[in-house]
Design an enzyme around this catalytic site. Structure first.
Site, PDB file in Angstrom:
ATOM      1  N   VAL A   1      21.843  -4.171   3.011  1.00  0.00           N
ATOM      2  CA  VAL A   1      20.943  -5.274   2.674  1.00  0.00           C
ATOM      3  C   VAL A   1      19.909  -4.786   1.664  1.00  0.00           C
ATOM      4  O   VAL A   1      19.274  -3.753   1.865  1.00  0.00           O
ATOM      5  CB  VAL A   1      20.199  -5.788   3.929  1.00  0.00           C
ATOM      6  CG1 VAL A   1      19.401  -7.038   3.585  1.00  0.00           C
ATOM      7  CG2 VAL A   1      21.178  -6.078   5.047  1.00  0.00           C
TER       8      VAL A   1
ATOM      9  N   SER B   1      20.882  -1.242   6.679  1.00  0.00           N
ATOM     10  CA  SER B   1      22.315  -1.471   6.725  1.00  0.00           C
ATOM     11  C   SER B   1      22.623  -2.142   8.040  1.00  0.00           C
ATOM     12  O   SER B   1      22.451  -1.576   9.102  1.00  0.00           O
ATOM     13  CB  SER B   1      23.072  -0.163   6.588  1.00  0.00           C
ATOM     14  OG  SER B   1      22.825   0.654   7.693  1.00  0.00           O
TER      15      SER B   1
ATOM     16  N   ASP C   1      25.881 -11.632  18.077  1.00  0.00           N
ATOM     17  CA  ASP C   1      25.193 -10.357  17.904  1.00  0.00           C
ATOM     18  C   ASP C   1      23.678 -10.546  17.961  1.00  0.00           C
ATOM     19  O   ASP C   1      22.949 -10.122  17.083  1.00  0.00           O
ATOM     20  CB  ASP C   1      25.636  -9.700  16.587  1.00  0.00           C
ATOM     21  CG  ASP C   1      25.421  -8.188  16.609  1.00  0.00           C
ATOM     22  OD1 ASP C   1      25.085  -7.656  17.690  1.00  0.00           O
ATOM     23  OD2 ASP C   1      25.577  -7.550  15.563  1.00  0.00           O
TER      24      ASP C   1
ATOM     25  N   GLY D   1      25.123  -4.767  10.480  1.00  0.00           N
ATOM     26  CA  GLY D   1      26.467  -4.656  11.004  1.00  0.00           C
ATOM     27  C   GLY D   1      27.549  -4.903   9.972  1.00  0.00           C
ATOM     28  O   GLY D   1      28.649  -4.378  10.081  1.00  0.00           O
TER      29      GLY D   1
END
Ligand SMILES: *[C@@H]1O[C@H](CO)[C@@H](O)[C@H](O)[C@H]1NC(C)=O
Ligand SMILES: *[C@@H]1O[C@H](CO)[C@@H](O)[C@H](O)[C@H]1NC(C)=O
Ligand SMILES: *[C@@H]1O[C@H](CO)[C@@H](O)[C@H](O)[C@H]1NC(C)=O
Ligand SMILES: *[C@@H]1O[C@H](CO)[C@@H](O)[C@H](O)[C@H]1NC(C)=O
Ligand SMILES: *[C@@H]1O[C@H](CO)[C@@H](O)[C@H](O)[C@H]1NC(C)=O
Ligand SMILES: *[C@@H]1O[C@H](CO)[C@@H](O)[C@H](O)[C@H]1NC(C)=O
Length: 685
Positions: A355, A349, A466, A351
């Site tokens: 997935v 998982s 990020d 941000g």
């Protein structure tokens, strides 16, 4: 006798190279061209006699050249000859308003161009574009605006000399009389005639286009040009076309050409024409119903269940979405690919959402499907065009976005599957084998070049926001690829512009970010610096379990650097097995990137130069905290801790005006659990 024979053969040989005498041709349609046209790539001549350079498949190209070369220059004085050409073309984009990419009339030294599709138009590749030894001349009819090459818009005609940065360009239009200009849509799906005339006495090149057979009195481009230095004596003439993420079919309907004279006129009405545009037939529901009607054996209950499920899972398709469709997957397809988004296929998982691993039913390719819940209905159109723009980002160190699908509030993004998981896993989650220094160094170099591409290599500056170990994924060859690029901005579309959302992960987050709320390339560099140190030291940027004075990795590395014991910080799991000069360079570069002052950090271009050994880092480094006085790192950190108090996510949500600037609370008083949460632990499984 022998002399006579020799003379005889000499005469025969003289008459063989037709090309030197050949100075014109005329094709009203390409039905009977025989071997006079050489095709390449996906170009084909259709039964109707239309030359089809590309179809609607993404990222392909097609070439068609007249088979024999032409003598383009006077061999005595090296002066280019005049020439003239006329052709009719049609561009049919898959989705009405979005072309992909364009078509070009080309004069080249070879019929076999070693080129790339998309913005390279099948003419150049990234390494030869702009090189004057290419000897390539083209007139482009371009339907995509590429900022990289300074395109003026997505509907223009340009004169290209050894480069895709046009020497002259103009919006596609034609003159109805000497002063009235009429715009012309290149990708209208209608036939357009073009004339290219080069006058070697006046040294001028004219380009004229029109939707009619008669040539307008005034060209749309008239460019002073001496082709003598650009062309070589023997050159091939032809066409090149390419498609990108979005695709068009590019057709040529007829073509005439003449050296030192006026090319024979074409008549649009006598050229083959395209059949009517294909209809969009594609409603699973209707097919479903008719199938069940034919197969009467099916009971009404089954039909009802079938319909119910169809409706339940139906994609919501809006008109504008149809315009951006090539990589739009159906929800059914993705559901099937991921086994119904089952727990078993869950990769992690991130941000922005969960997935899943999947295998596309048709092609059997493995993909990663990211499921994002996107509740904001506002700005969805921008949202999807943003996706198209992310999809156009291509670099070997980026995880490629293959497509998307939208269903109600969910957005599904389909990515290349990365066999070796994330760098984070490989460094920390008790991996079976420790990543060698050599691999680590390759990975950071890769990530740096991916990030440089985002910052400088694309039409607009893309800030990742990020960068961190769990966003660096490893492909089968253990190359590092950045994931999640563009997502931060994507997810901002449609959100209230009044609230600044700071995206990032503690330890990678530049200290100025909480203050300014504005991500920049400098803040990406800061995060990359944290990543460098992390990879070298095998330790997270902030390690709650460490001694308080060692909590922040940058400070620890800096302290050791000052003491002259820099190599003490190296990941002990490497067992001393590393190239010392590379290691020292990476650590020093990590410190430089971690500087508190954004302007004191190097740019990604400089970072790449250091990593590639093209420049040396001096030993005279500035303290990361120099510009803040003392342990300035803690400043940003404190801001963080405070705002975190009201947030329950690893992602930092709300800074903006409500930010608490009280620095009296030190990080030491934070509980370990909230720190590990802050750090984004458990973000990837
Ligand atoms: C092909 O080219 C040759 C000369 O190279 C010419 O004689 C012949 O007419 C051409 N054929 C067509 C169909 O244009
Ligand atoms: C486009 O052409 C290629 C190569 O000929 C072919 O594989 C592909 O299926 C075609 N695509 C479409 C949409 O017709
Ligand atoms: C080439 O140039 C020479 C010298 O300027 C001239 O005499 C000759 O006519 C030219 N040939 C052609 C084919 O134009
Ligand atoms: C241009 O191409 C030539 C031949 O391929 C090559 O030798 C040269 O290095 C290239 N120049 C540049 C600036 O890339
Ligand atoms: C065309 O543009 C390139 C730069 O993009 C420049 O180097 C070249 O000199 C130009 N050629 C002409 C003939 O203007
Ligand atoms: C090119 O266009 C200019 C301006 O309209 C015109 O004067 C000239 O004759 C044209 N030349 C050719 C070769 O078409």
């Amino acid at each position: 006798m022998a002399t006579l024979l020799r003379l005889f053969f000499a005469l025969i040989f003289l008459s063989v190279p037709v090309s030197s005498e050949l100075n014109q041709f005329f094709f009203a349609g390409f039905k009977d061209v025989g071997t006079n046209i050489t095709l390449n790539g996906i170009a084909e001549i259709q039964k109707t006699g239309i030359l089809k350079l590309t179809n609607e498949t993404s990222r392909l190209m097609g070439h068609a050249f007249y088979t024999s070369p032409f003598q383009f220059k006077n061999s005595t004085n090296g002066k280019a000859f005049s020439f003239s050409t006329s052709f009719a073309f049609t561009i049919v984009p898959e989705y009405p308003k979005l072309g992909g990419h364009g078509l070009a009339f080309t004069i080249a030294t070879t019929k076999d161009l070693q080129a790339h599709p998309s913005q390279y138009l099948g003419l150049f590749n990234p390494s030869d574009v702009g090189n004057s030894s290419d000897h390539l001349f083209a007139v482009e009819f371009d339907t995509v605006q590429d900022f990289e090459f300074g395109d003026i818009n997505d509907n223009h005609v340009g004169i290209d000399i050894n480069s895709l940065t046009s020497n002259a360009s103009a919006t596609a239009a034609y003159f109805t009389d000497s002063s009235t200009k009429q715009d012309l849509n290149l990708k209208s799906g209608k036939a357009i005639q073009a004339w290219i005339d080069y006058d070697s006495v006046q040294n001028v090149l004219n380009v004229t286009i029109s939707p009619f057979s008669s040539k307008p009195s005034k060209p749309i481009l008239s460019f002073p040009l001496d082709l003598s230095l650009i062309l070589q004596e023997s050159m091939y003439v032809g066409f090149s076309a390419s498609t990108g993420l979005l695709a068009s079919s590019h057709y040529v309907l007829g073509w005439s050409f003449k050296i030192n004279g006026q090319a024979p006129a074409l008549d649009l009405s006598s050229l083959p024409s395209l059949p009517g545009l294909k209809k969009q037939q594609h409603t699973a529901l209707i097919v479903g119903i008719s199938v069940s009607a034919i197969v009467l054996a099916l009971s009404a209950i089954f039909v009802a269940i079938y319909l119910f499920r169809k409706i339940k899972n139906a994609d919501i398709v809006e008109d504008w979405e149809l315009e951006l469709g090539p990589h739009r997957y159906s929800y059914q397809e993705l559901k099937k690919a991921t086994n119904g988004f089952g727990e078993k296929g869950l990769l992690g998982s991130g941000g922005f959402g969960l997935v899943y691993k999947g295998t596309l039913p048709n092609s059997k390719t493995q993909v990663a499907v990211k499921r994002i819940s996107h509740k904001s209905q506002q700005g969805l159109r921008e949202f999807v065009s943003e996706i198209a723009s992310i999809g156009r980002l291509r670099h070997r160190n980026l995880v490629q976005l293959l497509g998307w699908c939208r269903k109600r509030g969910d957005l599904l993004l389909v990515y290349d599957f990365m066999a070796n998981g994330s760098l984070d896993n490989s460094l920390f989650d008790e991996p079976k084998t420790v990543l060698s220094w050599e691999k680590r160094f390759t990975i950071v170099k890769g990530v740096a070049s991916g990030l440089l591409y985002l910052h400088e290599g694309y039409e607009q500056v893309v800030i990742h926001r990020d960068v961190k170990a769990s966003n660096v994924l490893l492909d089968t060859e253990l190359n590092g690829r950045l994931g999640d690029f563009g997502l931060a901005r994507l997810c901002e579309h449609g959100s209230n512009p009044g609230t600044t959302r700071v995206v990032g992960t503690l330890g990678y987050l530049a200290p100025e970010l909480p203050r300014t709320g504005k991500a920049t390339t400098c803040s990406d560099v800061f995060a990359f610096g944290a990543l460098l140190l992390e990879v070298a030291c095998g330790r997270r940027p902030i390690e709650p379990k460490a001694m308080p004075e060692e909590l922040v990795l940058v400070d620890r590395v800096w302290d050791r650097f000052i003491e002259g014991k820099l190599l003490d910080v190296v990941d002990p799991r490497l067992n001393g097995d590393f190239d010392e000069s590379e290691m020292v360079m990476v650590l020093k570069l990590g410190l430089m990137c971690s500087n508190n002052a954004p302007m004191a950090r190097p740019s990604m271009r400089q970072v790449v130069r250091y990593l590639e050994g093209e420049a040396n880092i001096s030993d005279d480094l500035r303290a990361p905290s120099e510009f803040n006085g003392g342990k300035g790192h803690m400043e940003g950190f404190d801001d963080f801790v405070h705002s975190f108090a009201s947030s329950s996510f690893g992602k930092m949500d709300t800074f903006s005006s409500t930010m608490n600037r009280n620095r009296s609370v030190g990080f030491a008083s934070l509980s370990t659990s909230s720190l590990s949460l802050l750090q984004g632990r458990g973000e990837t499984r």
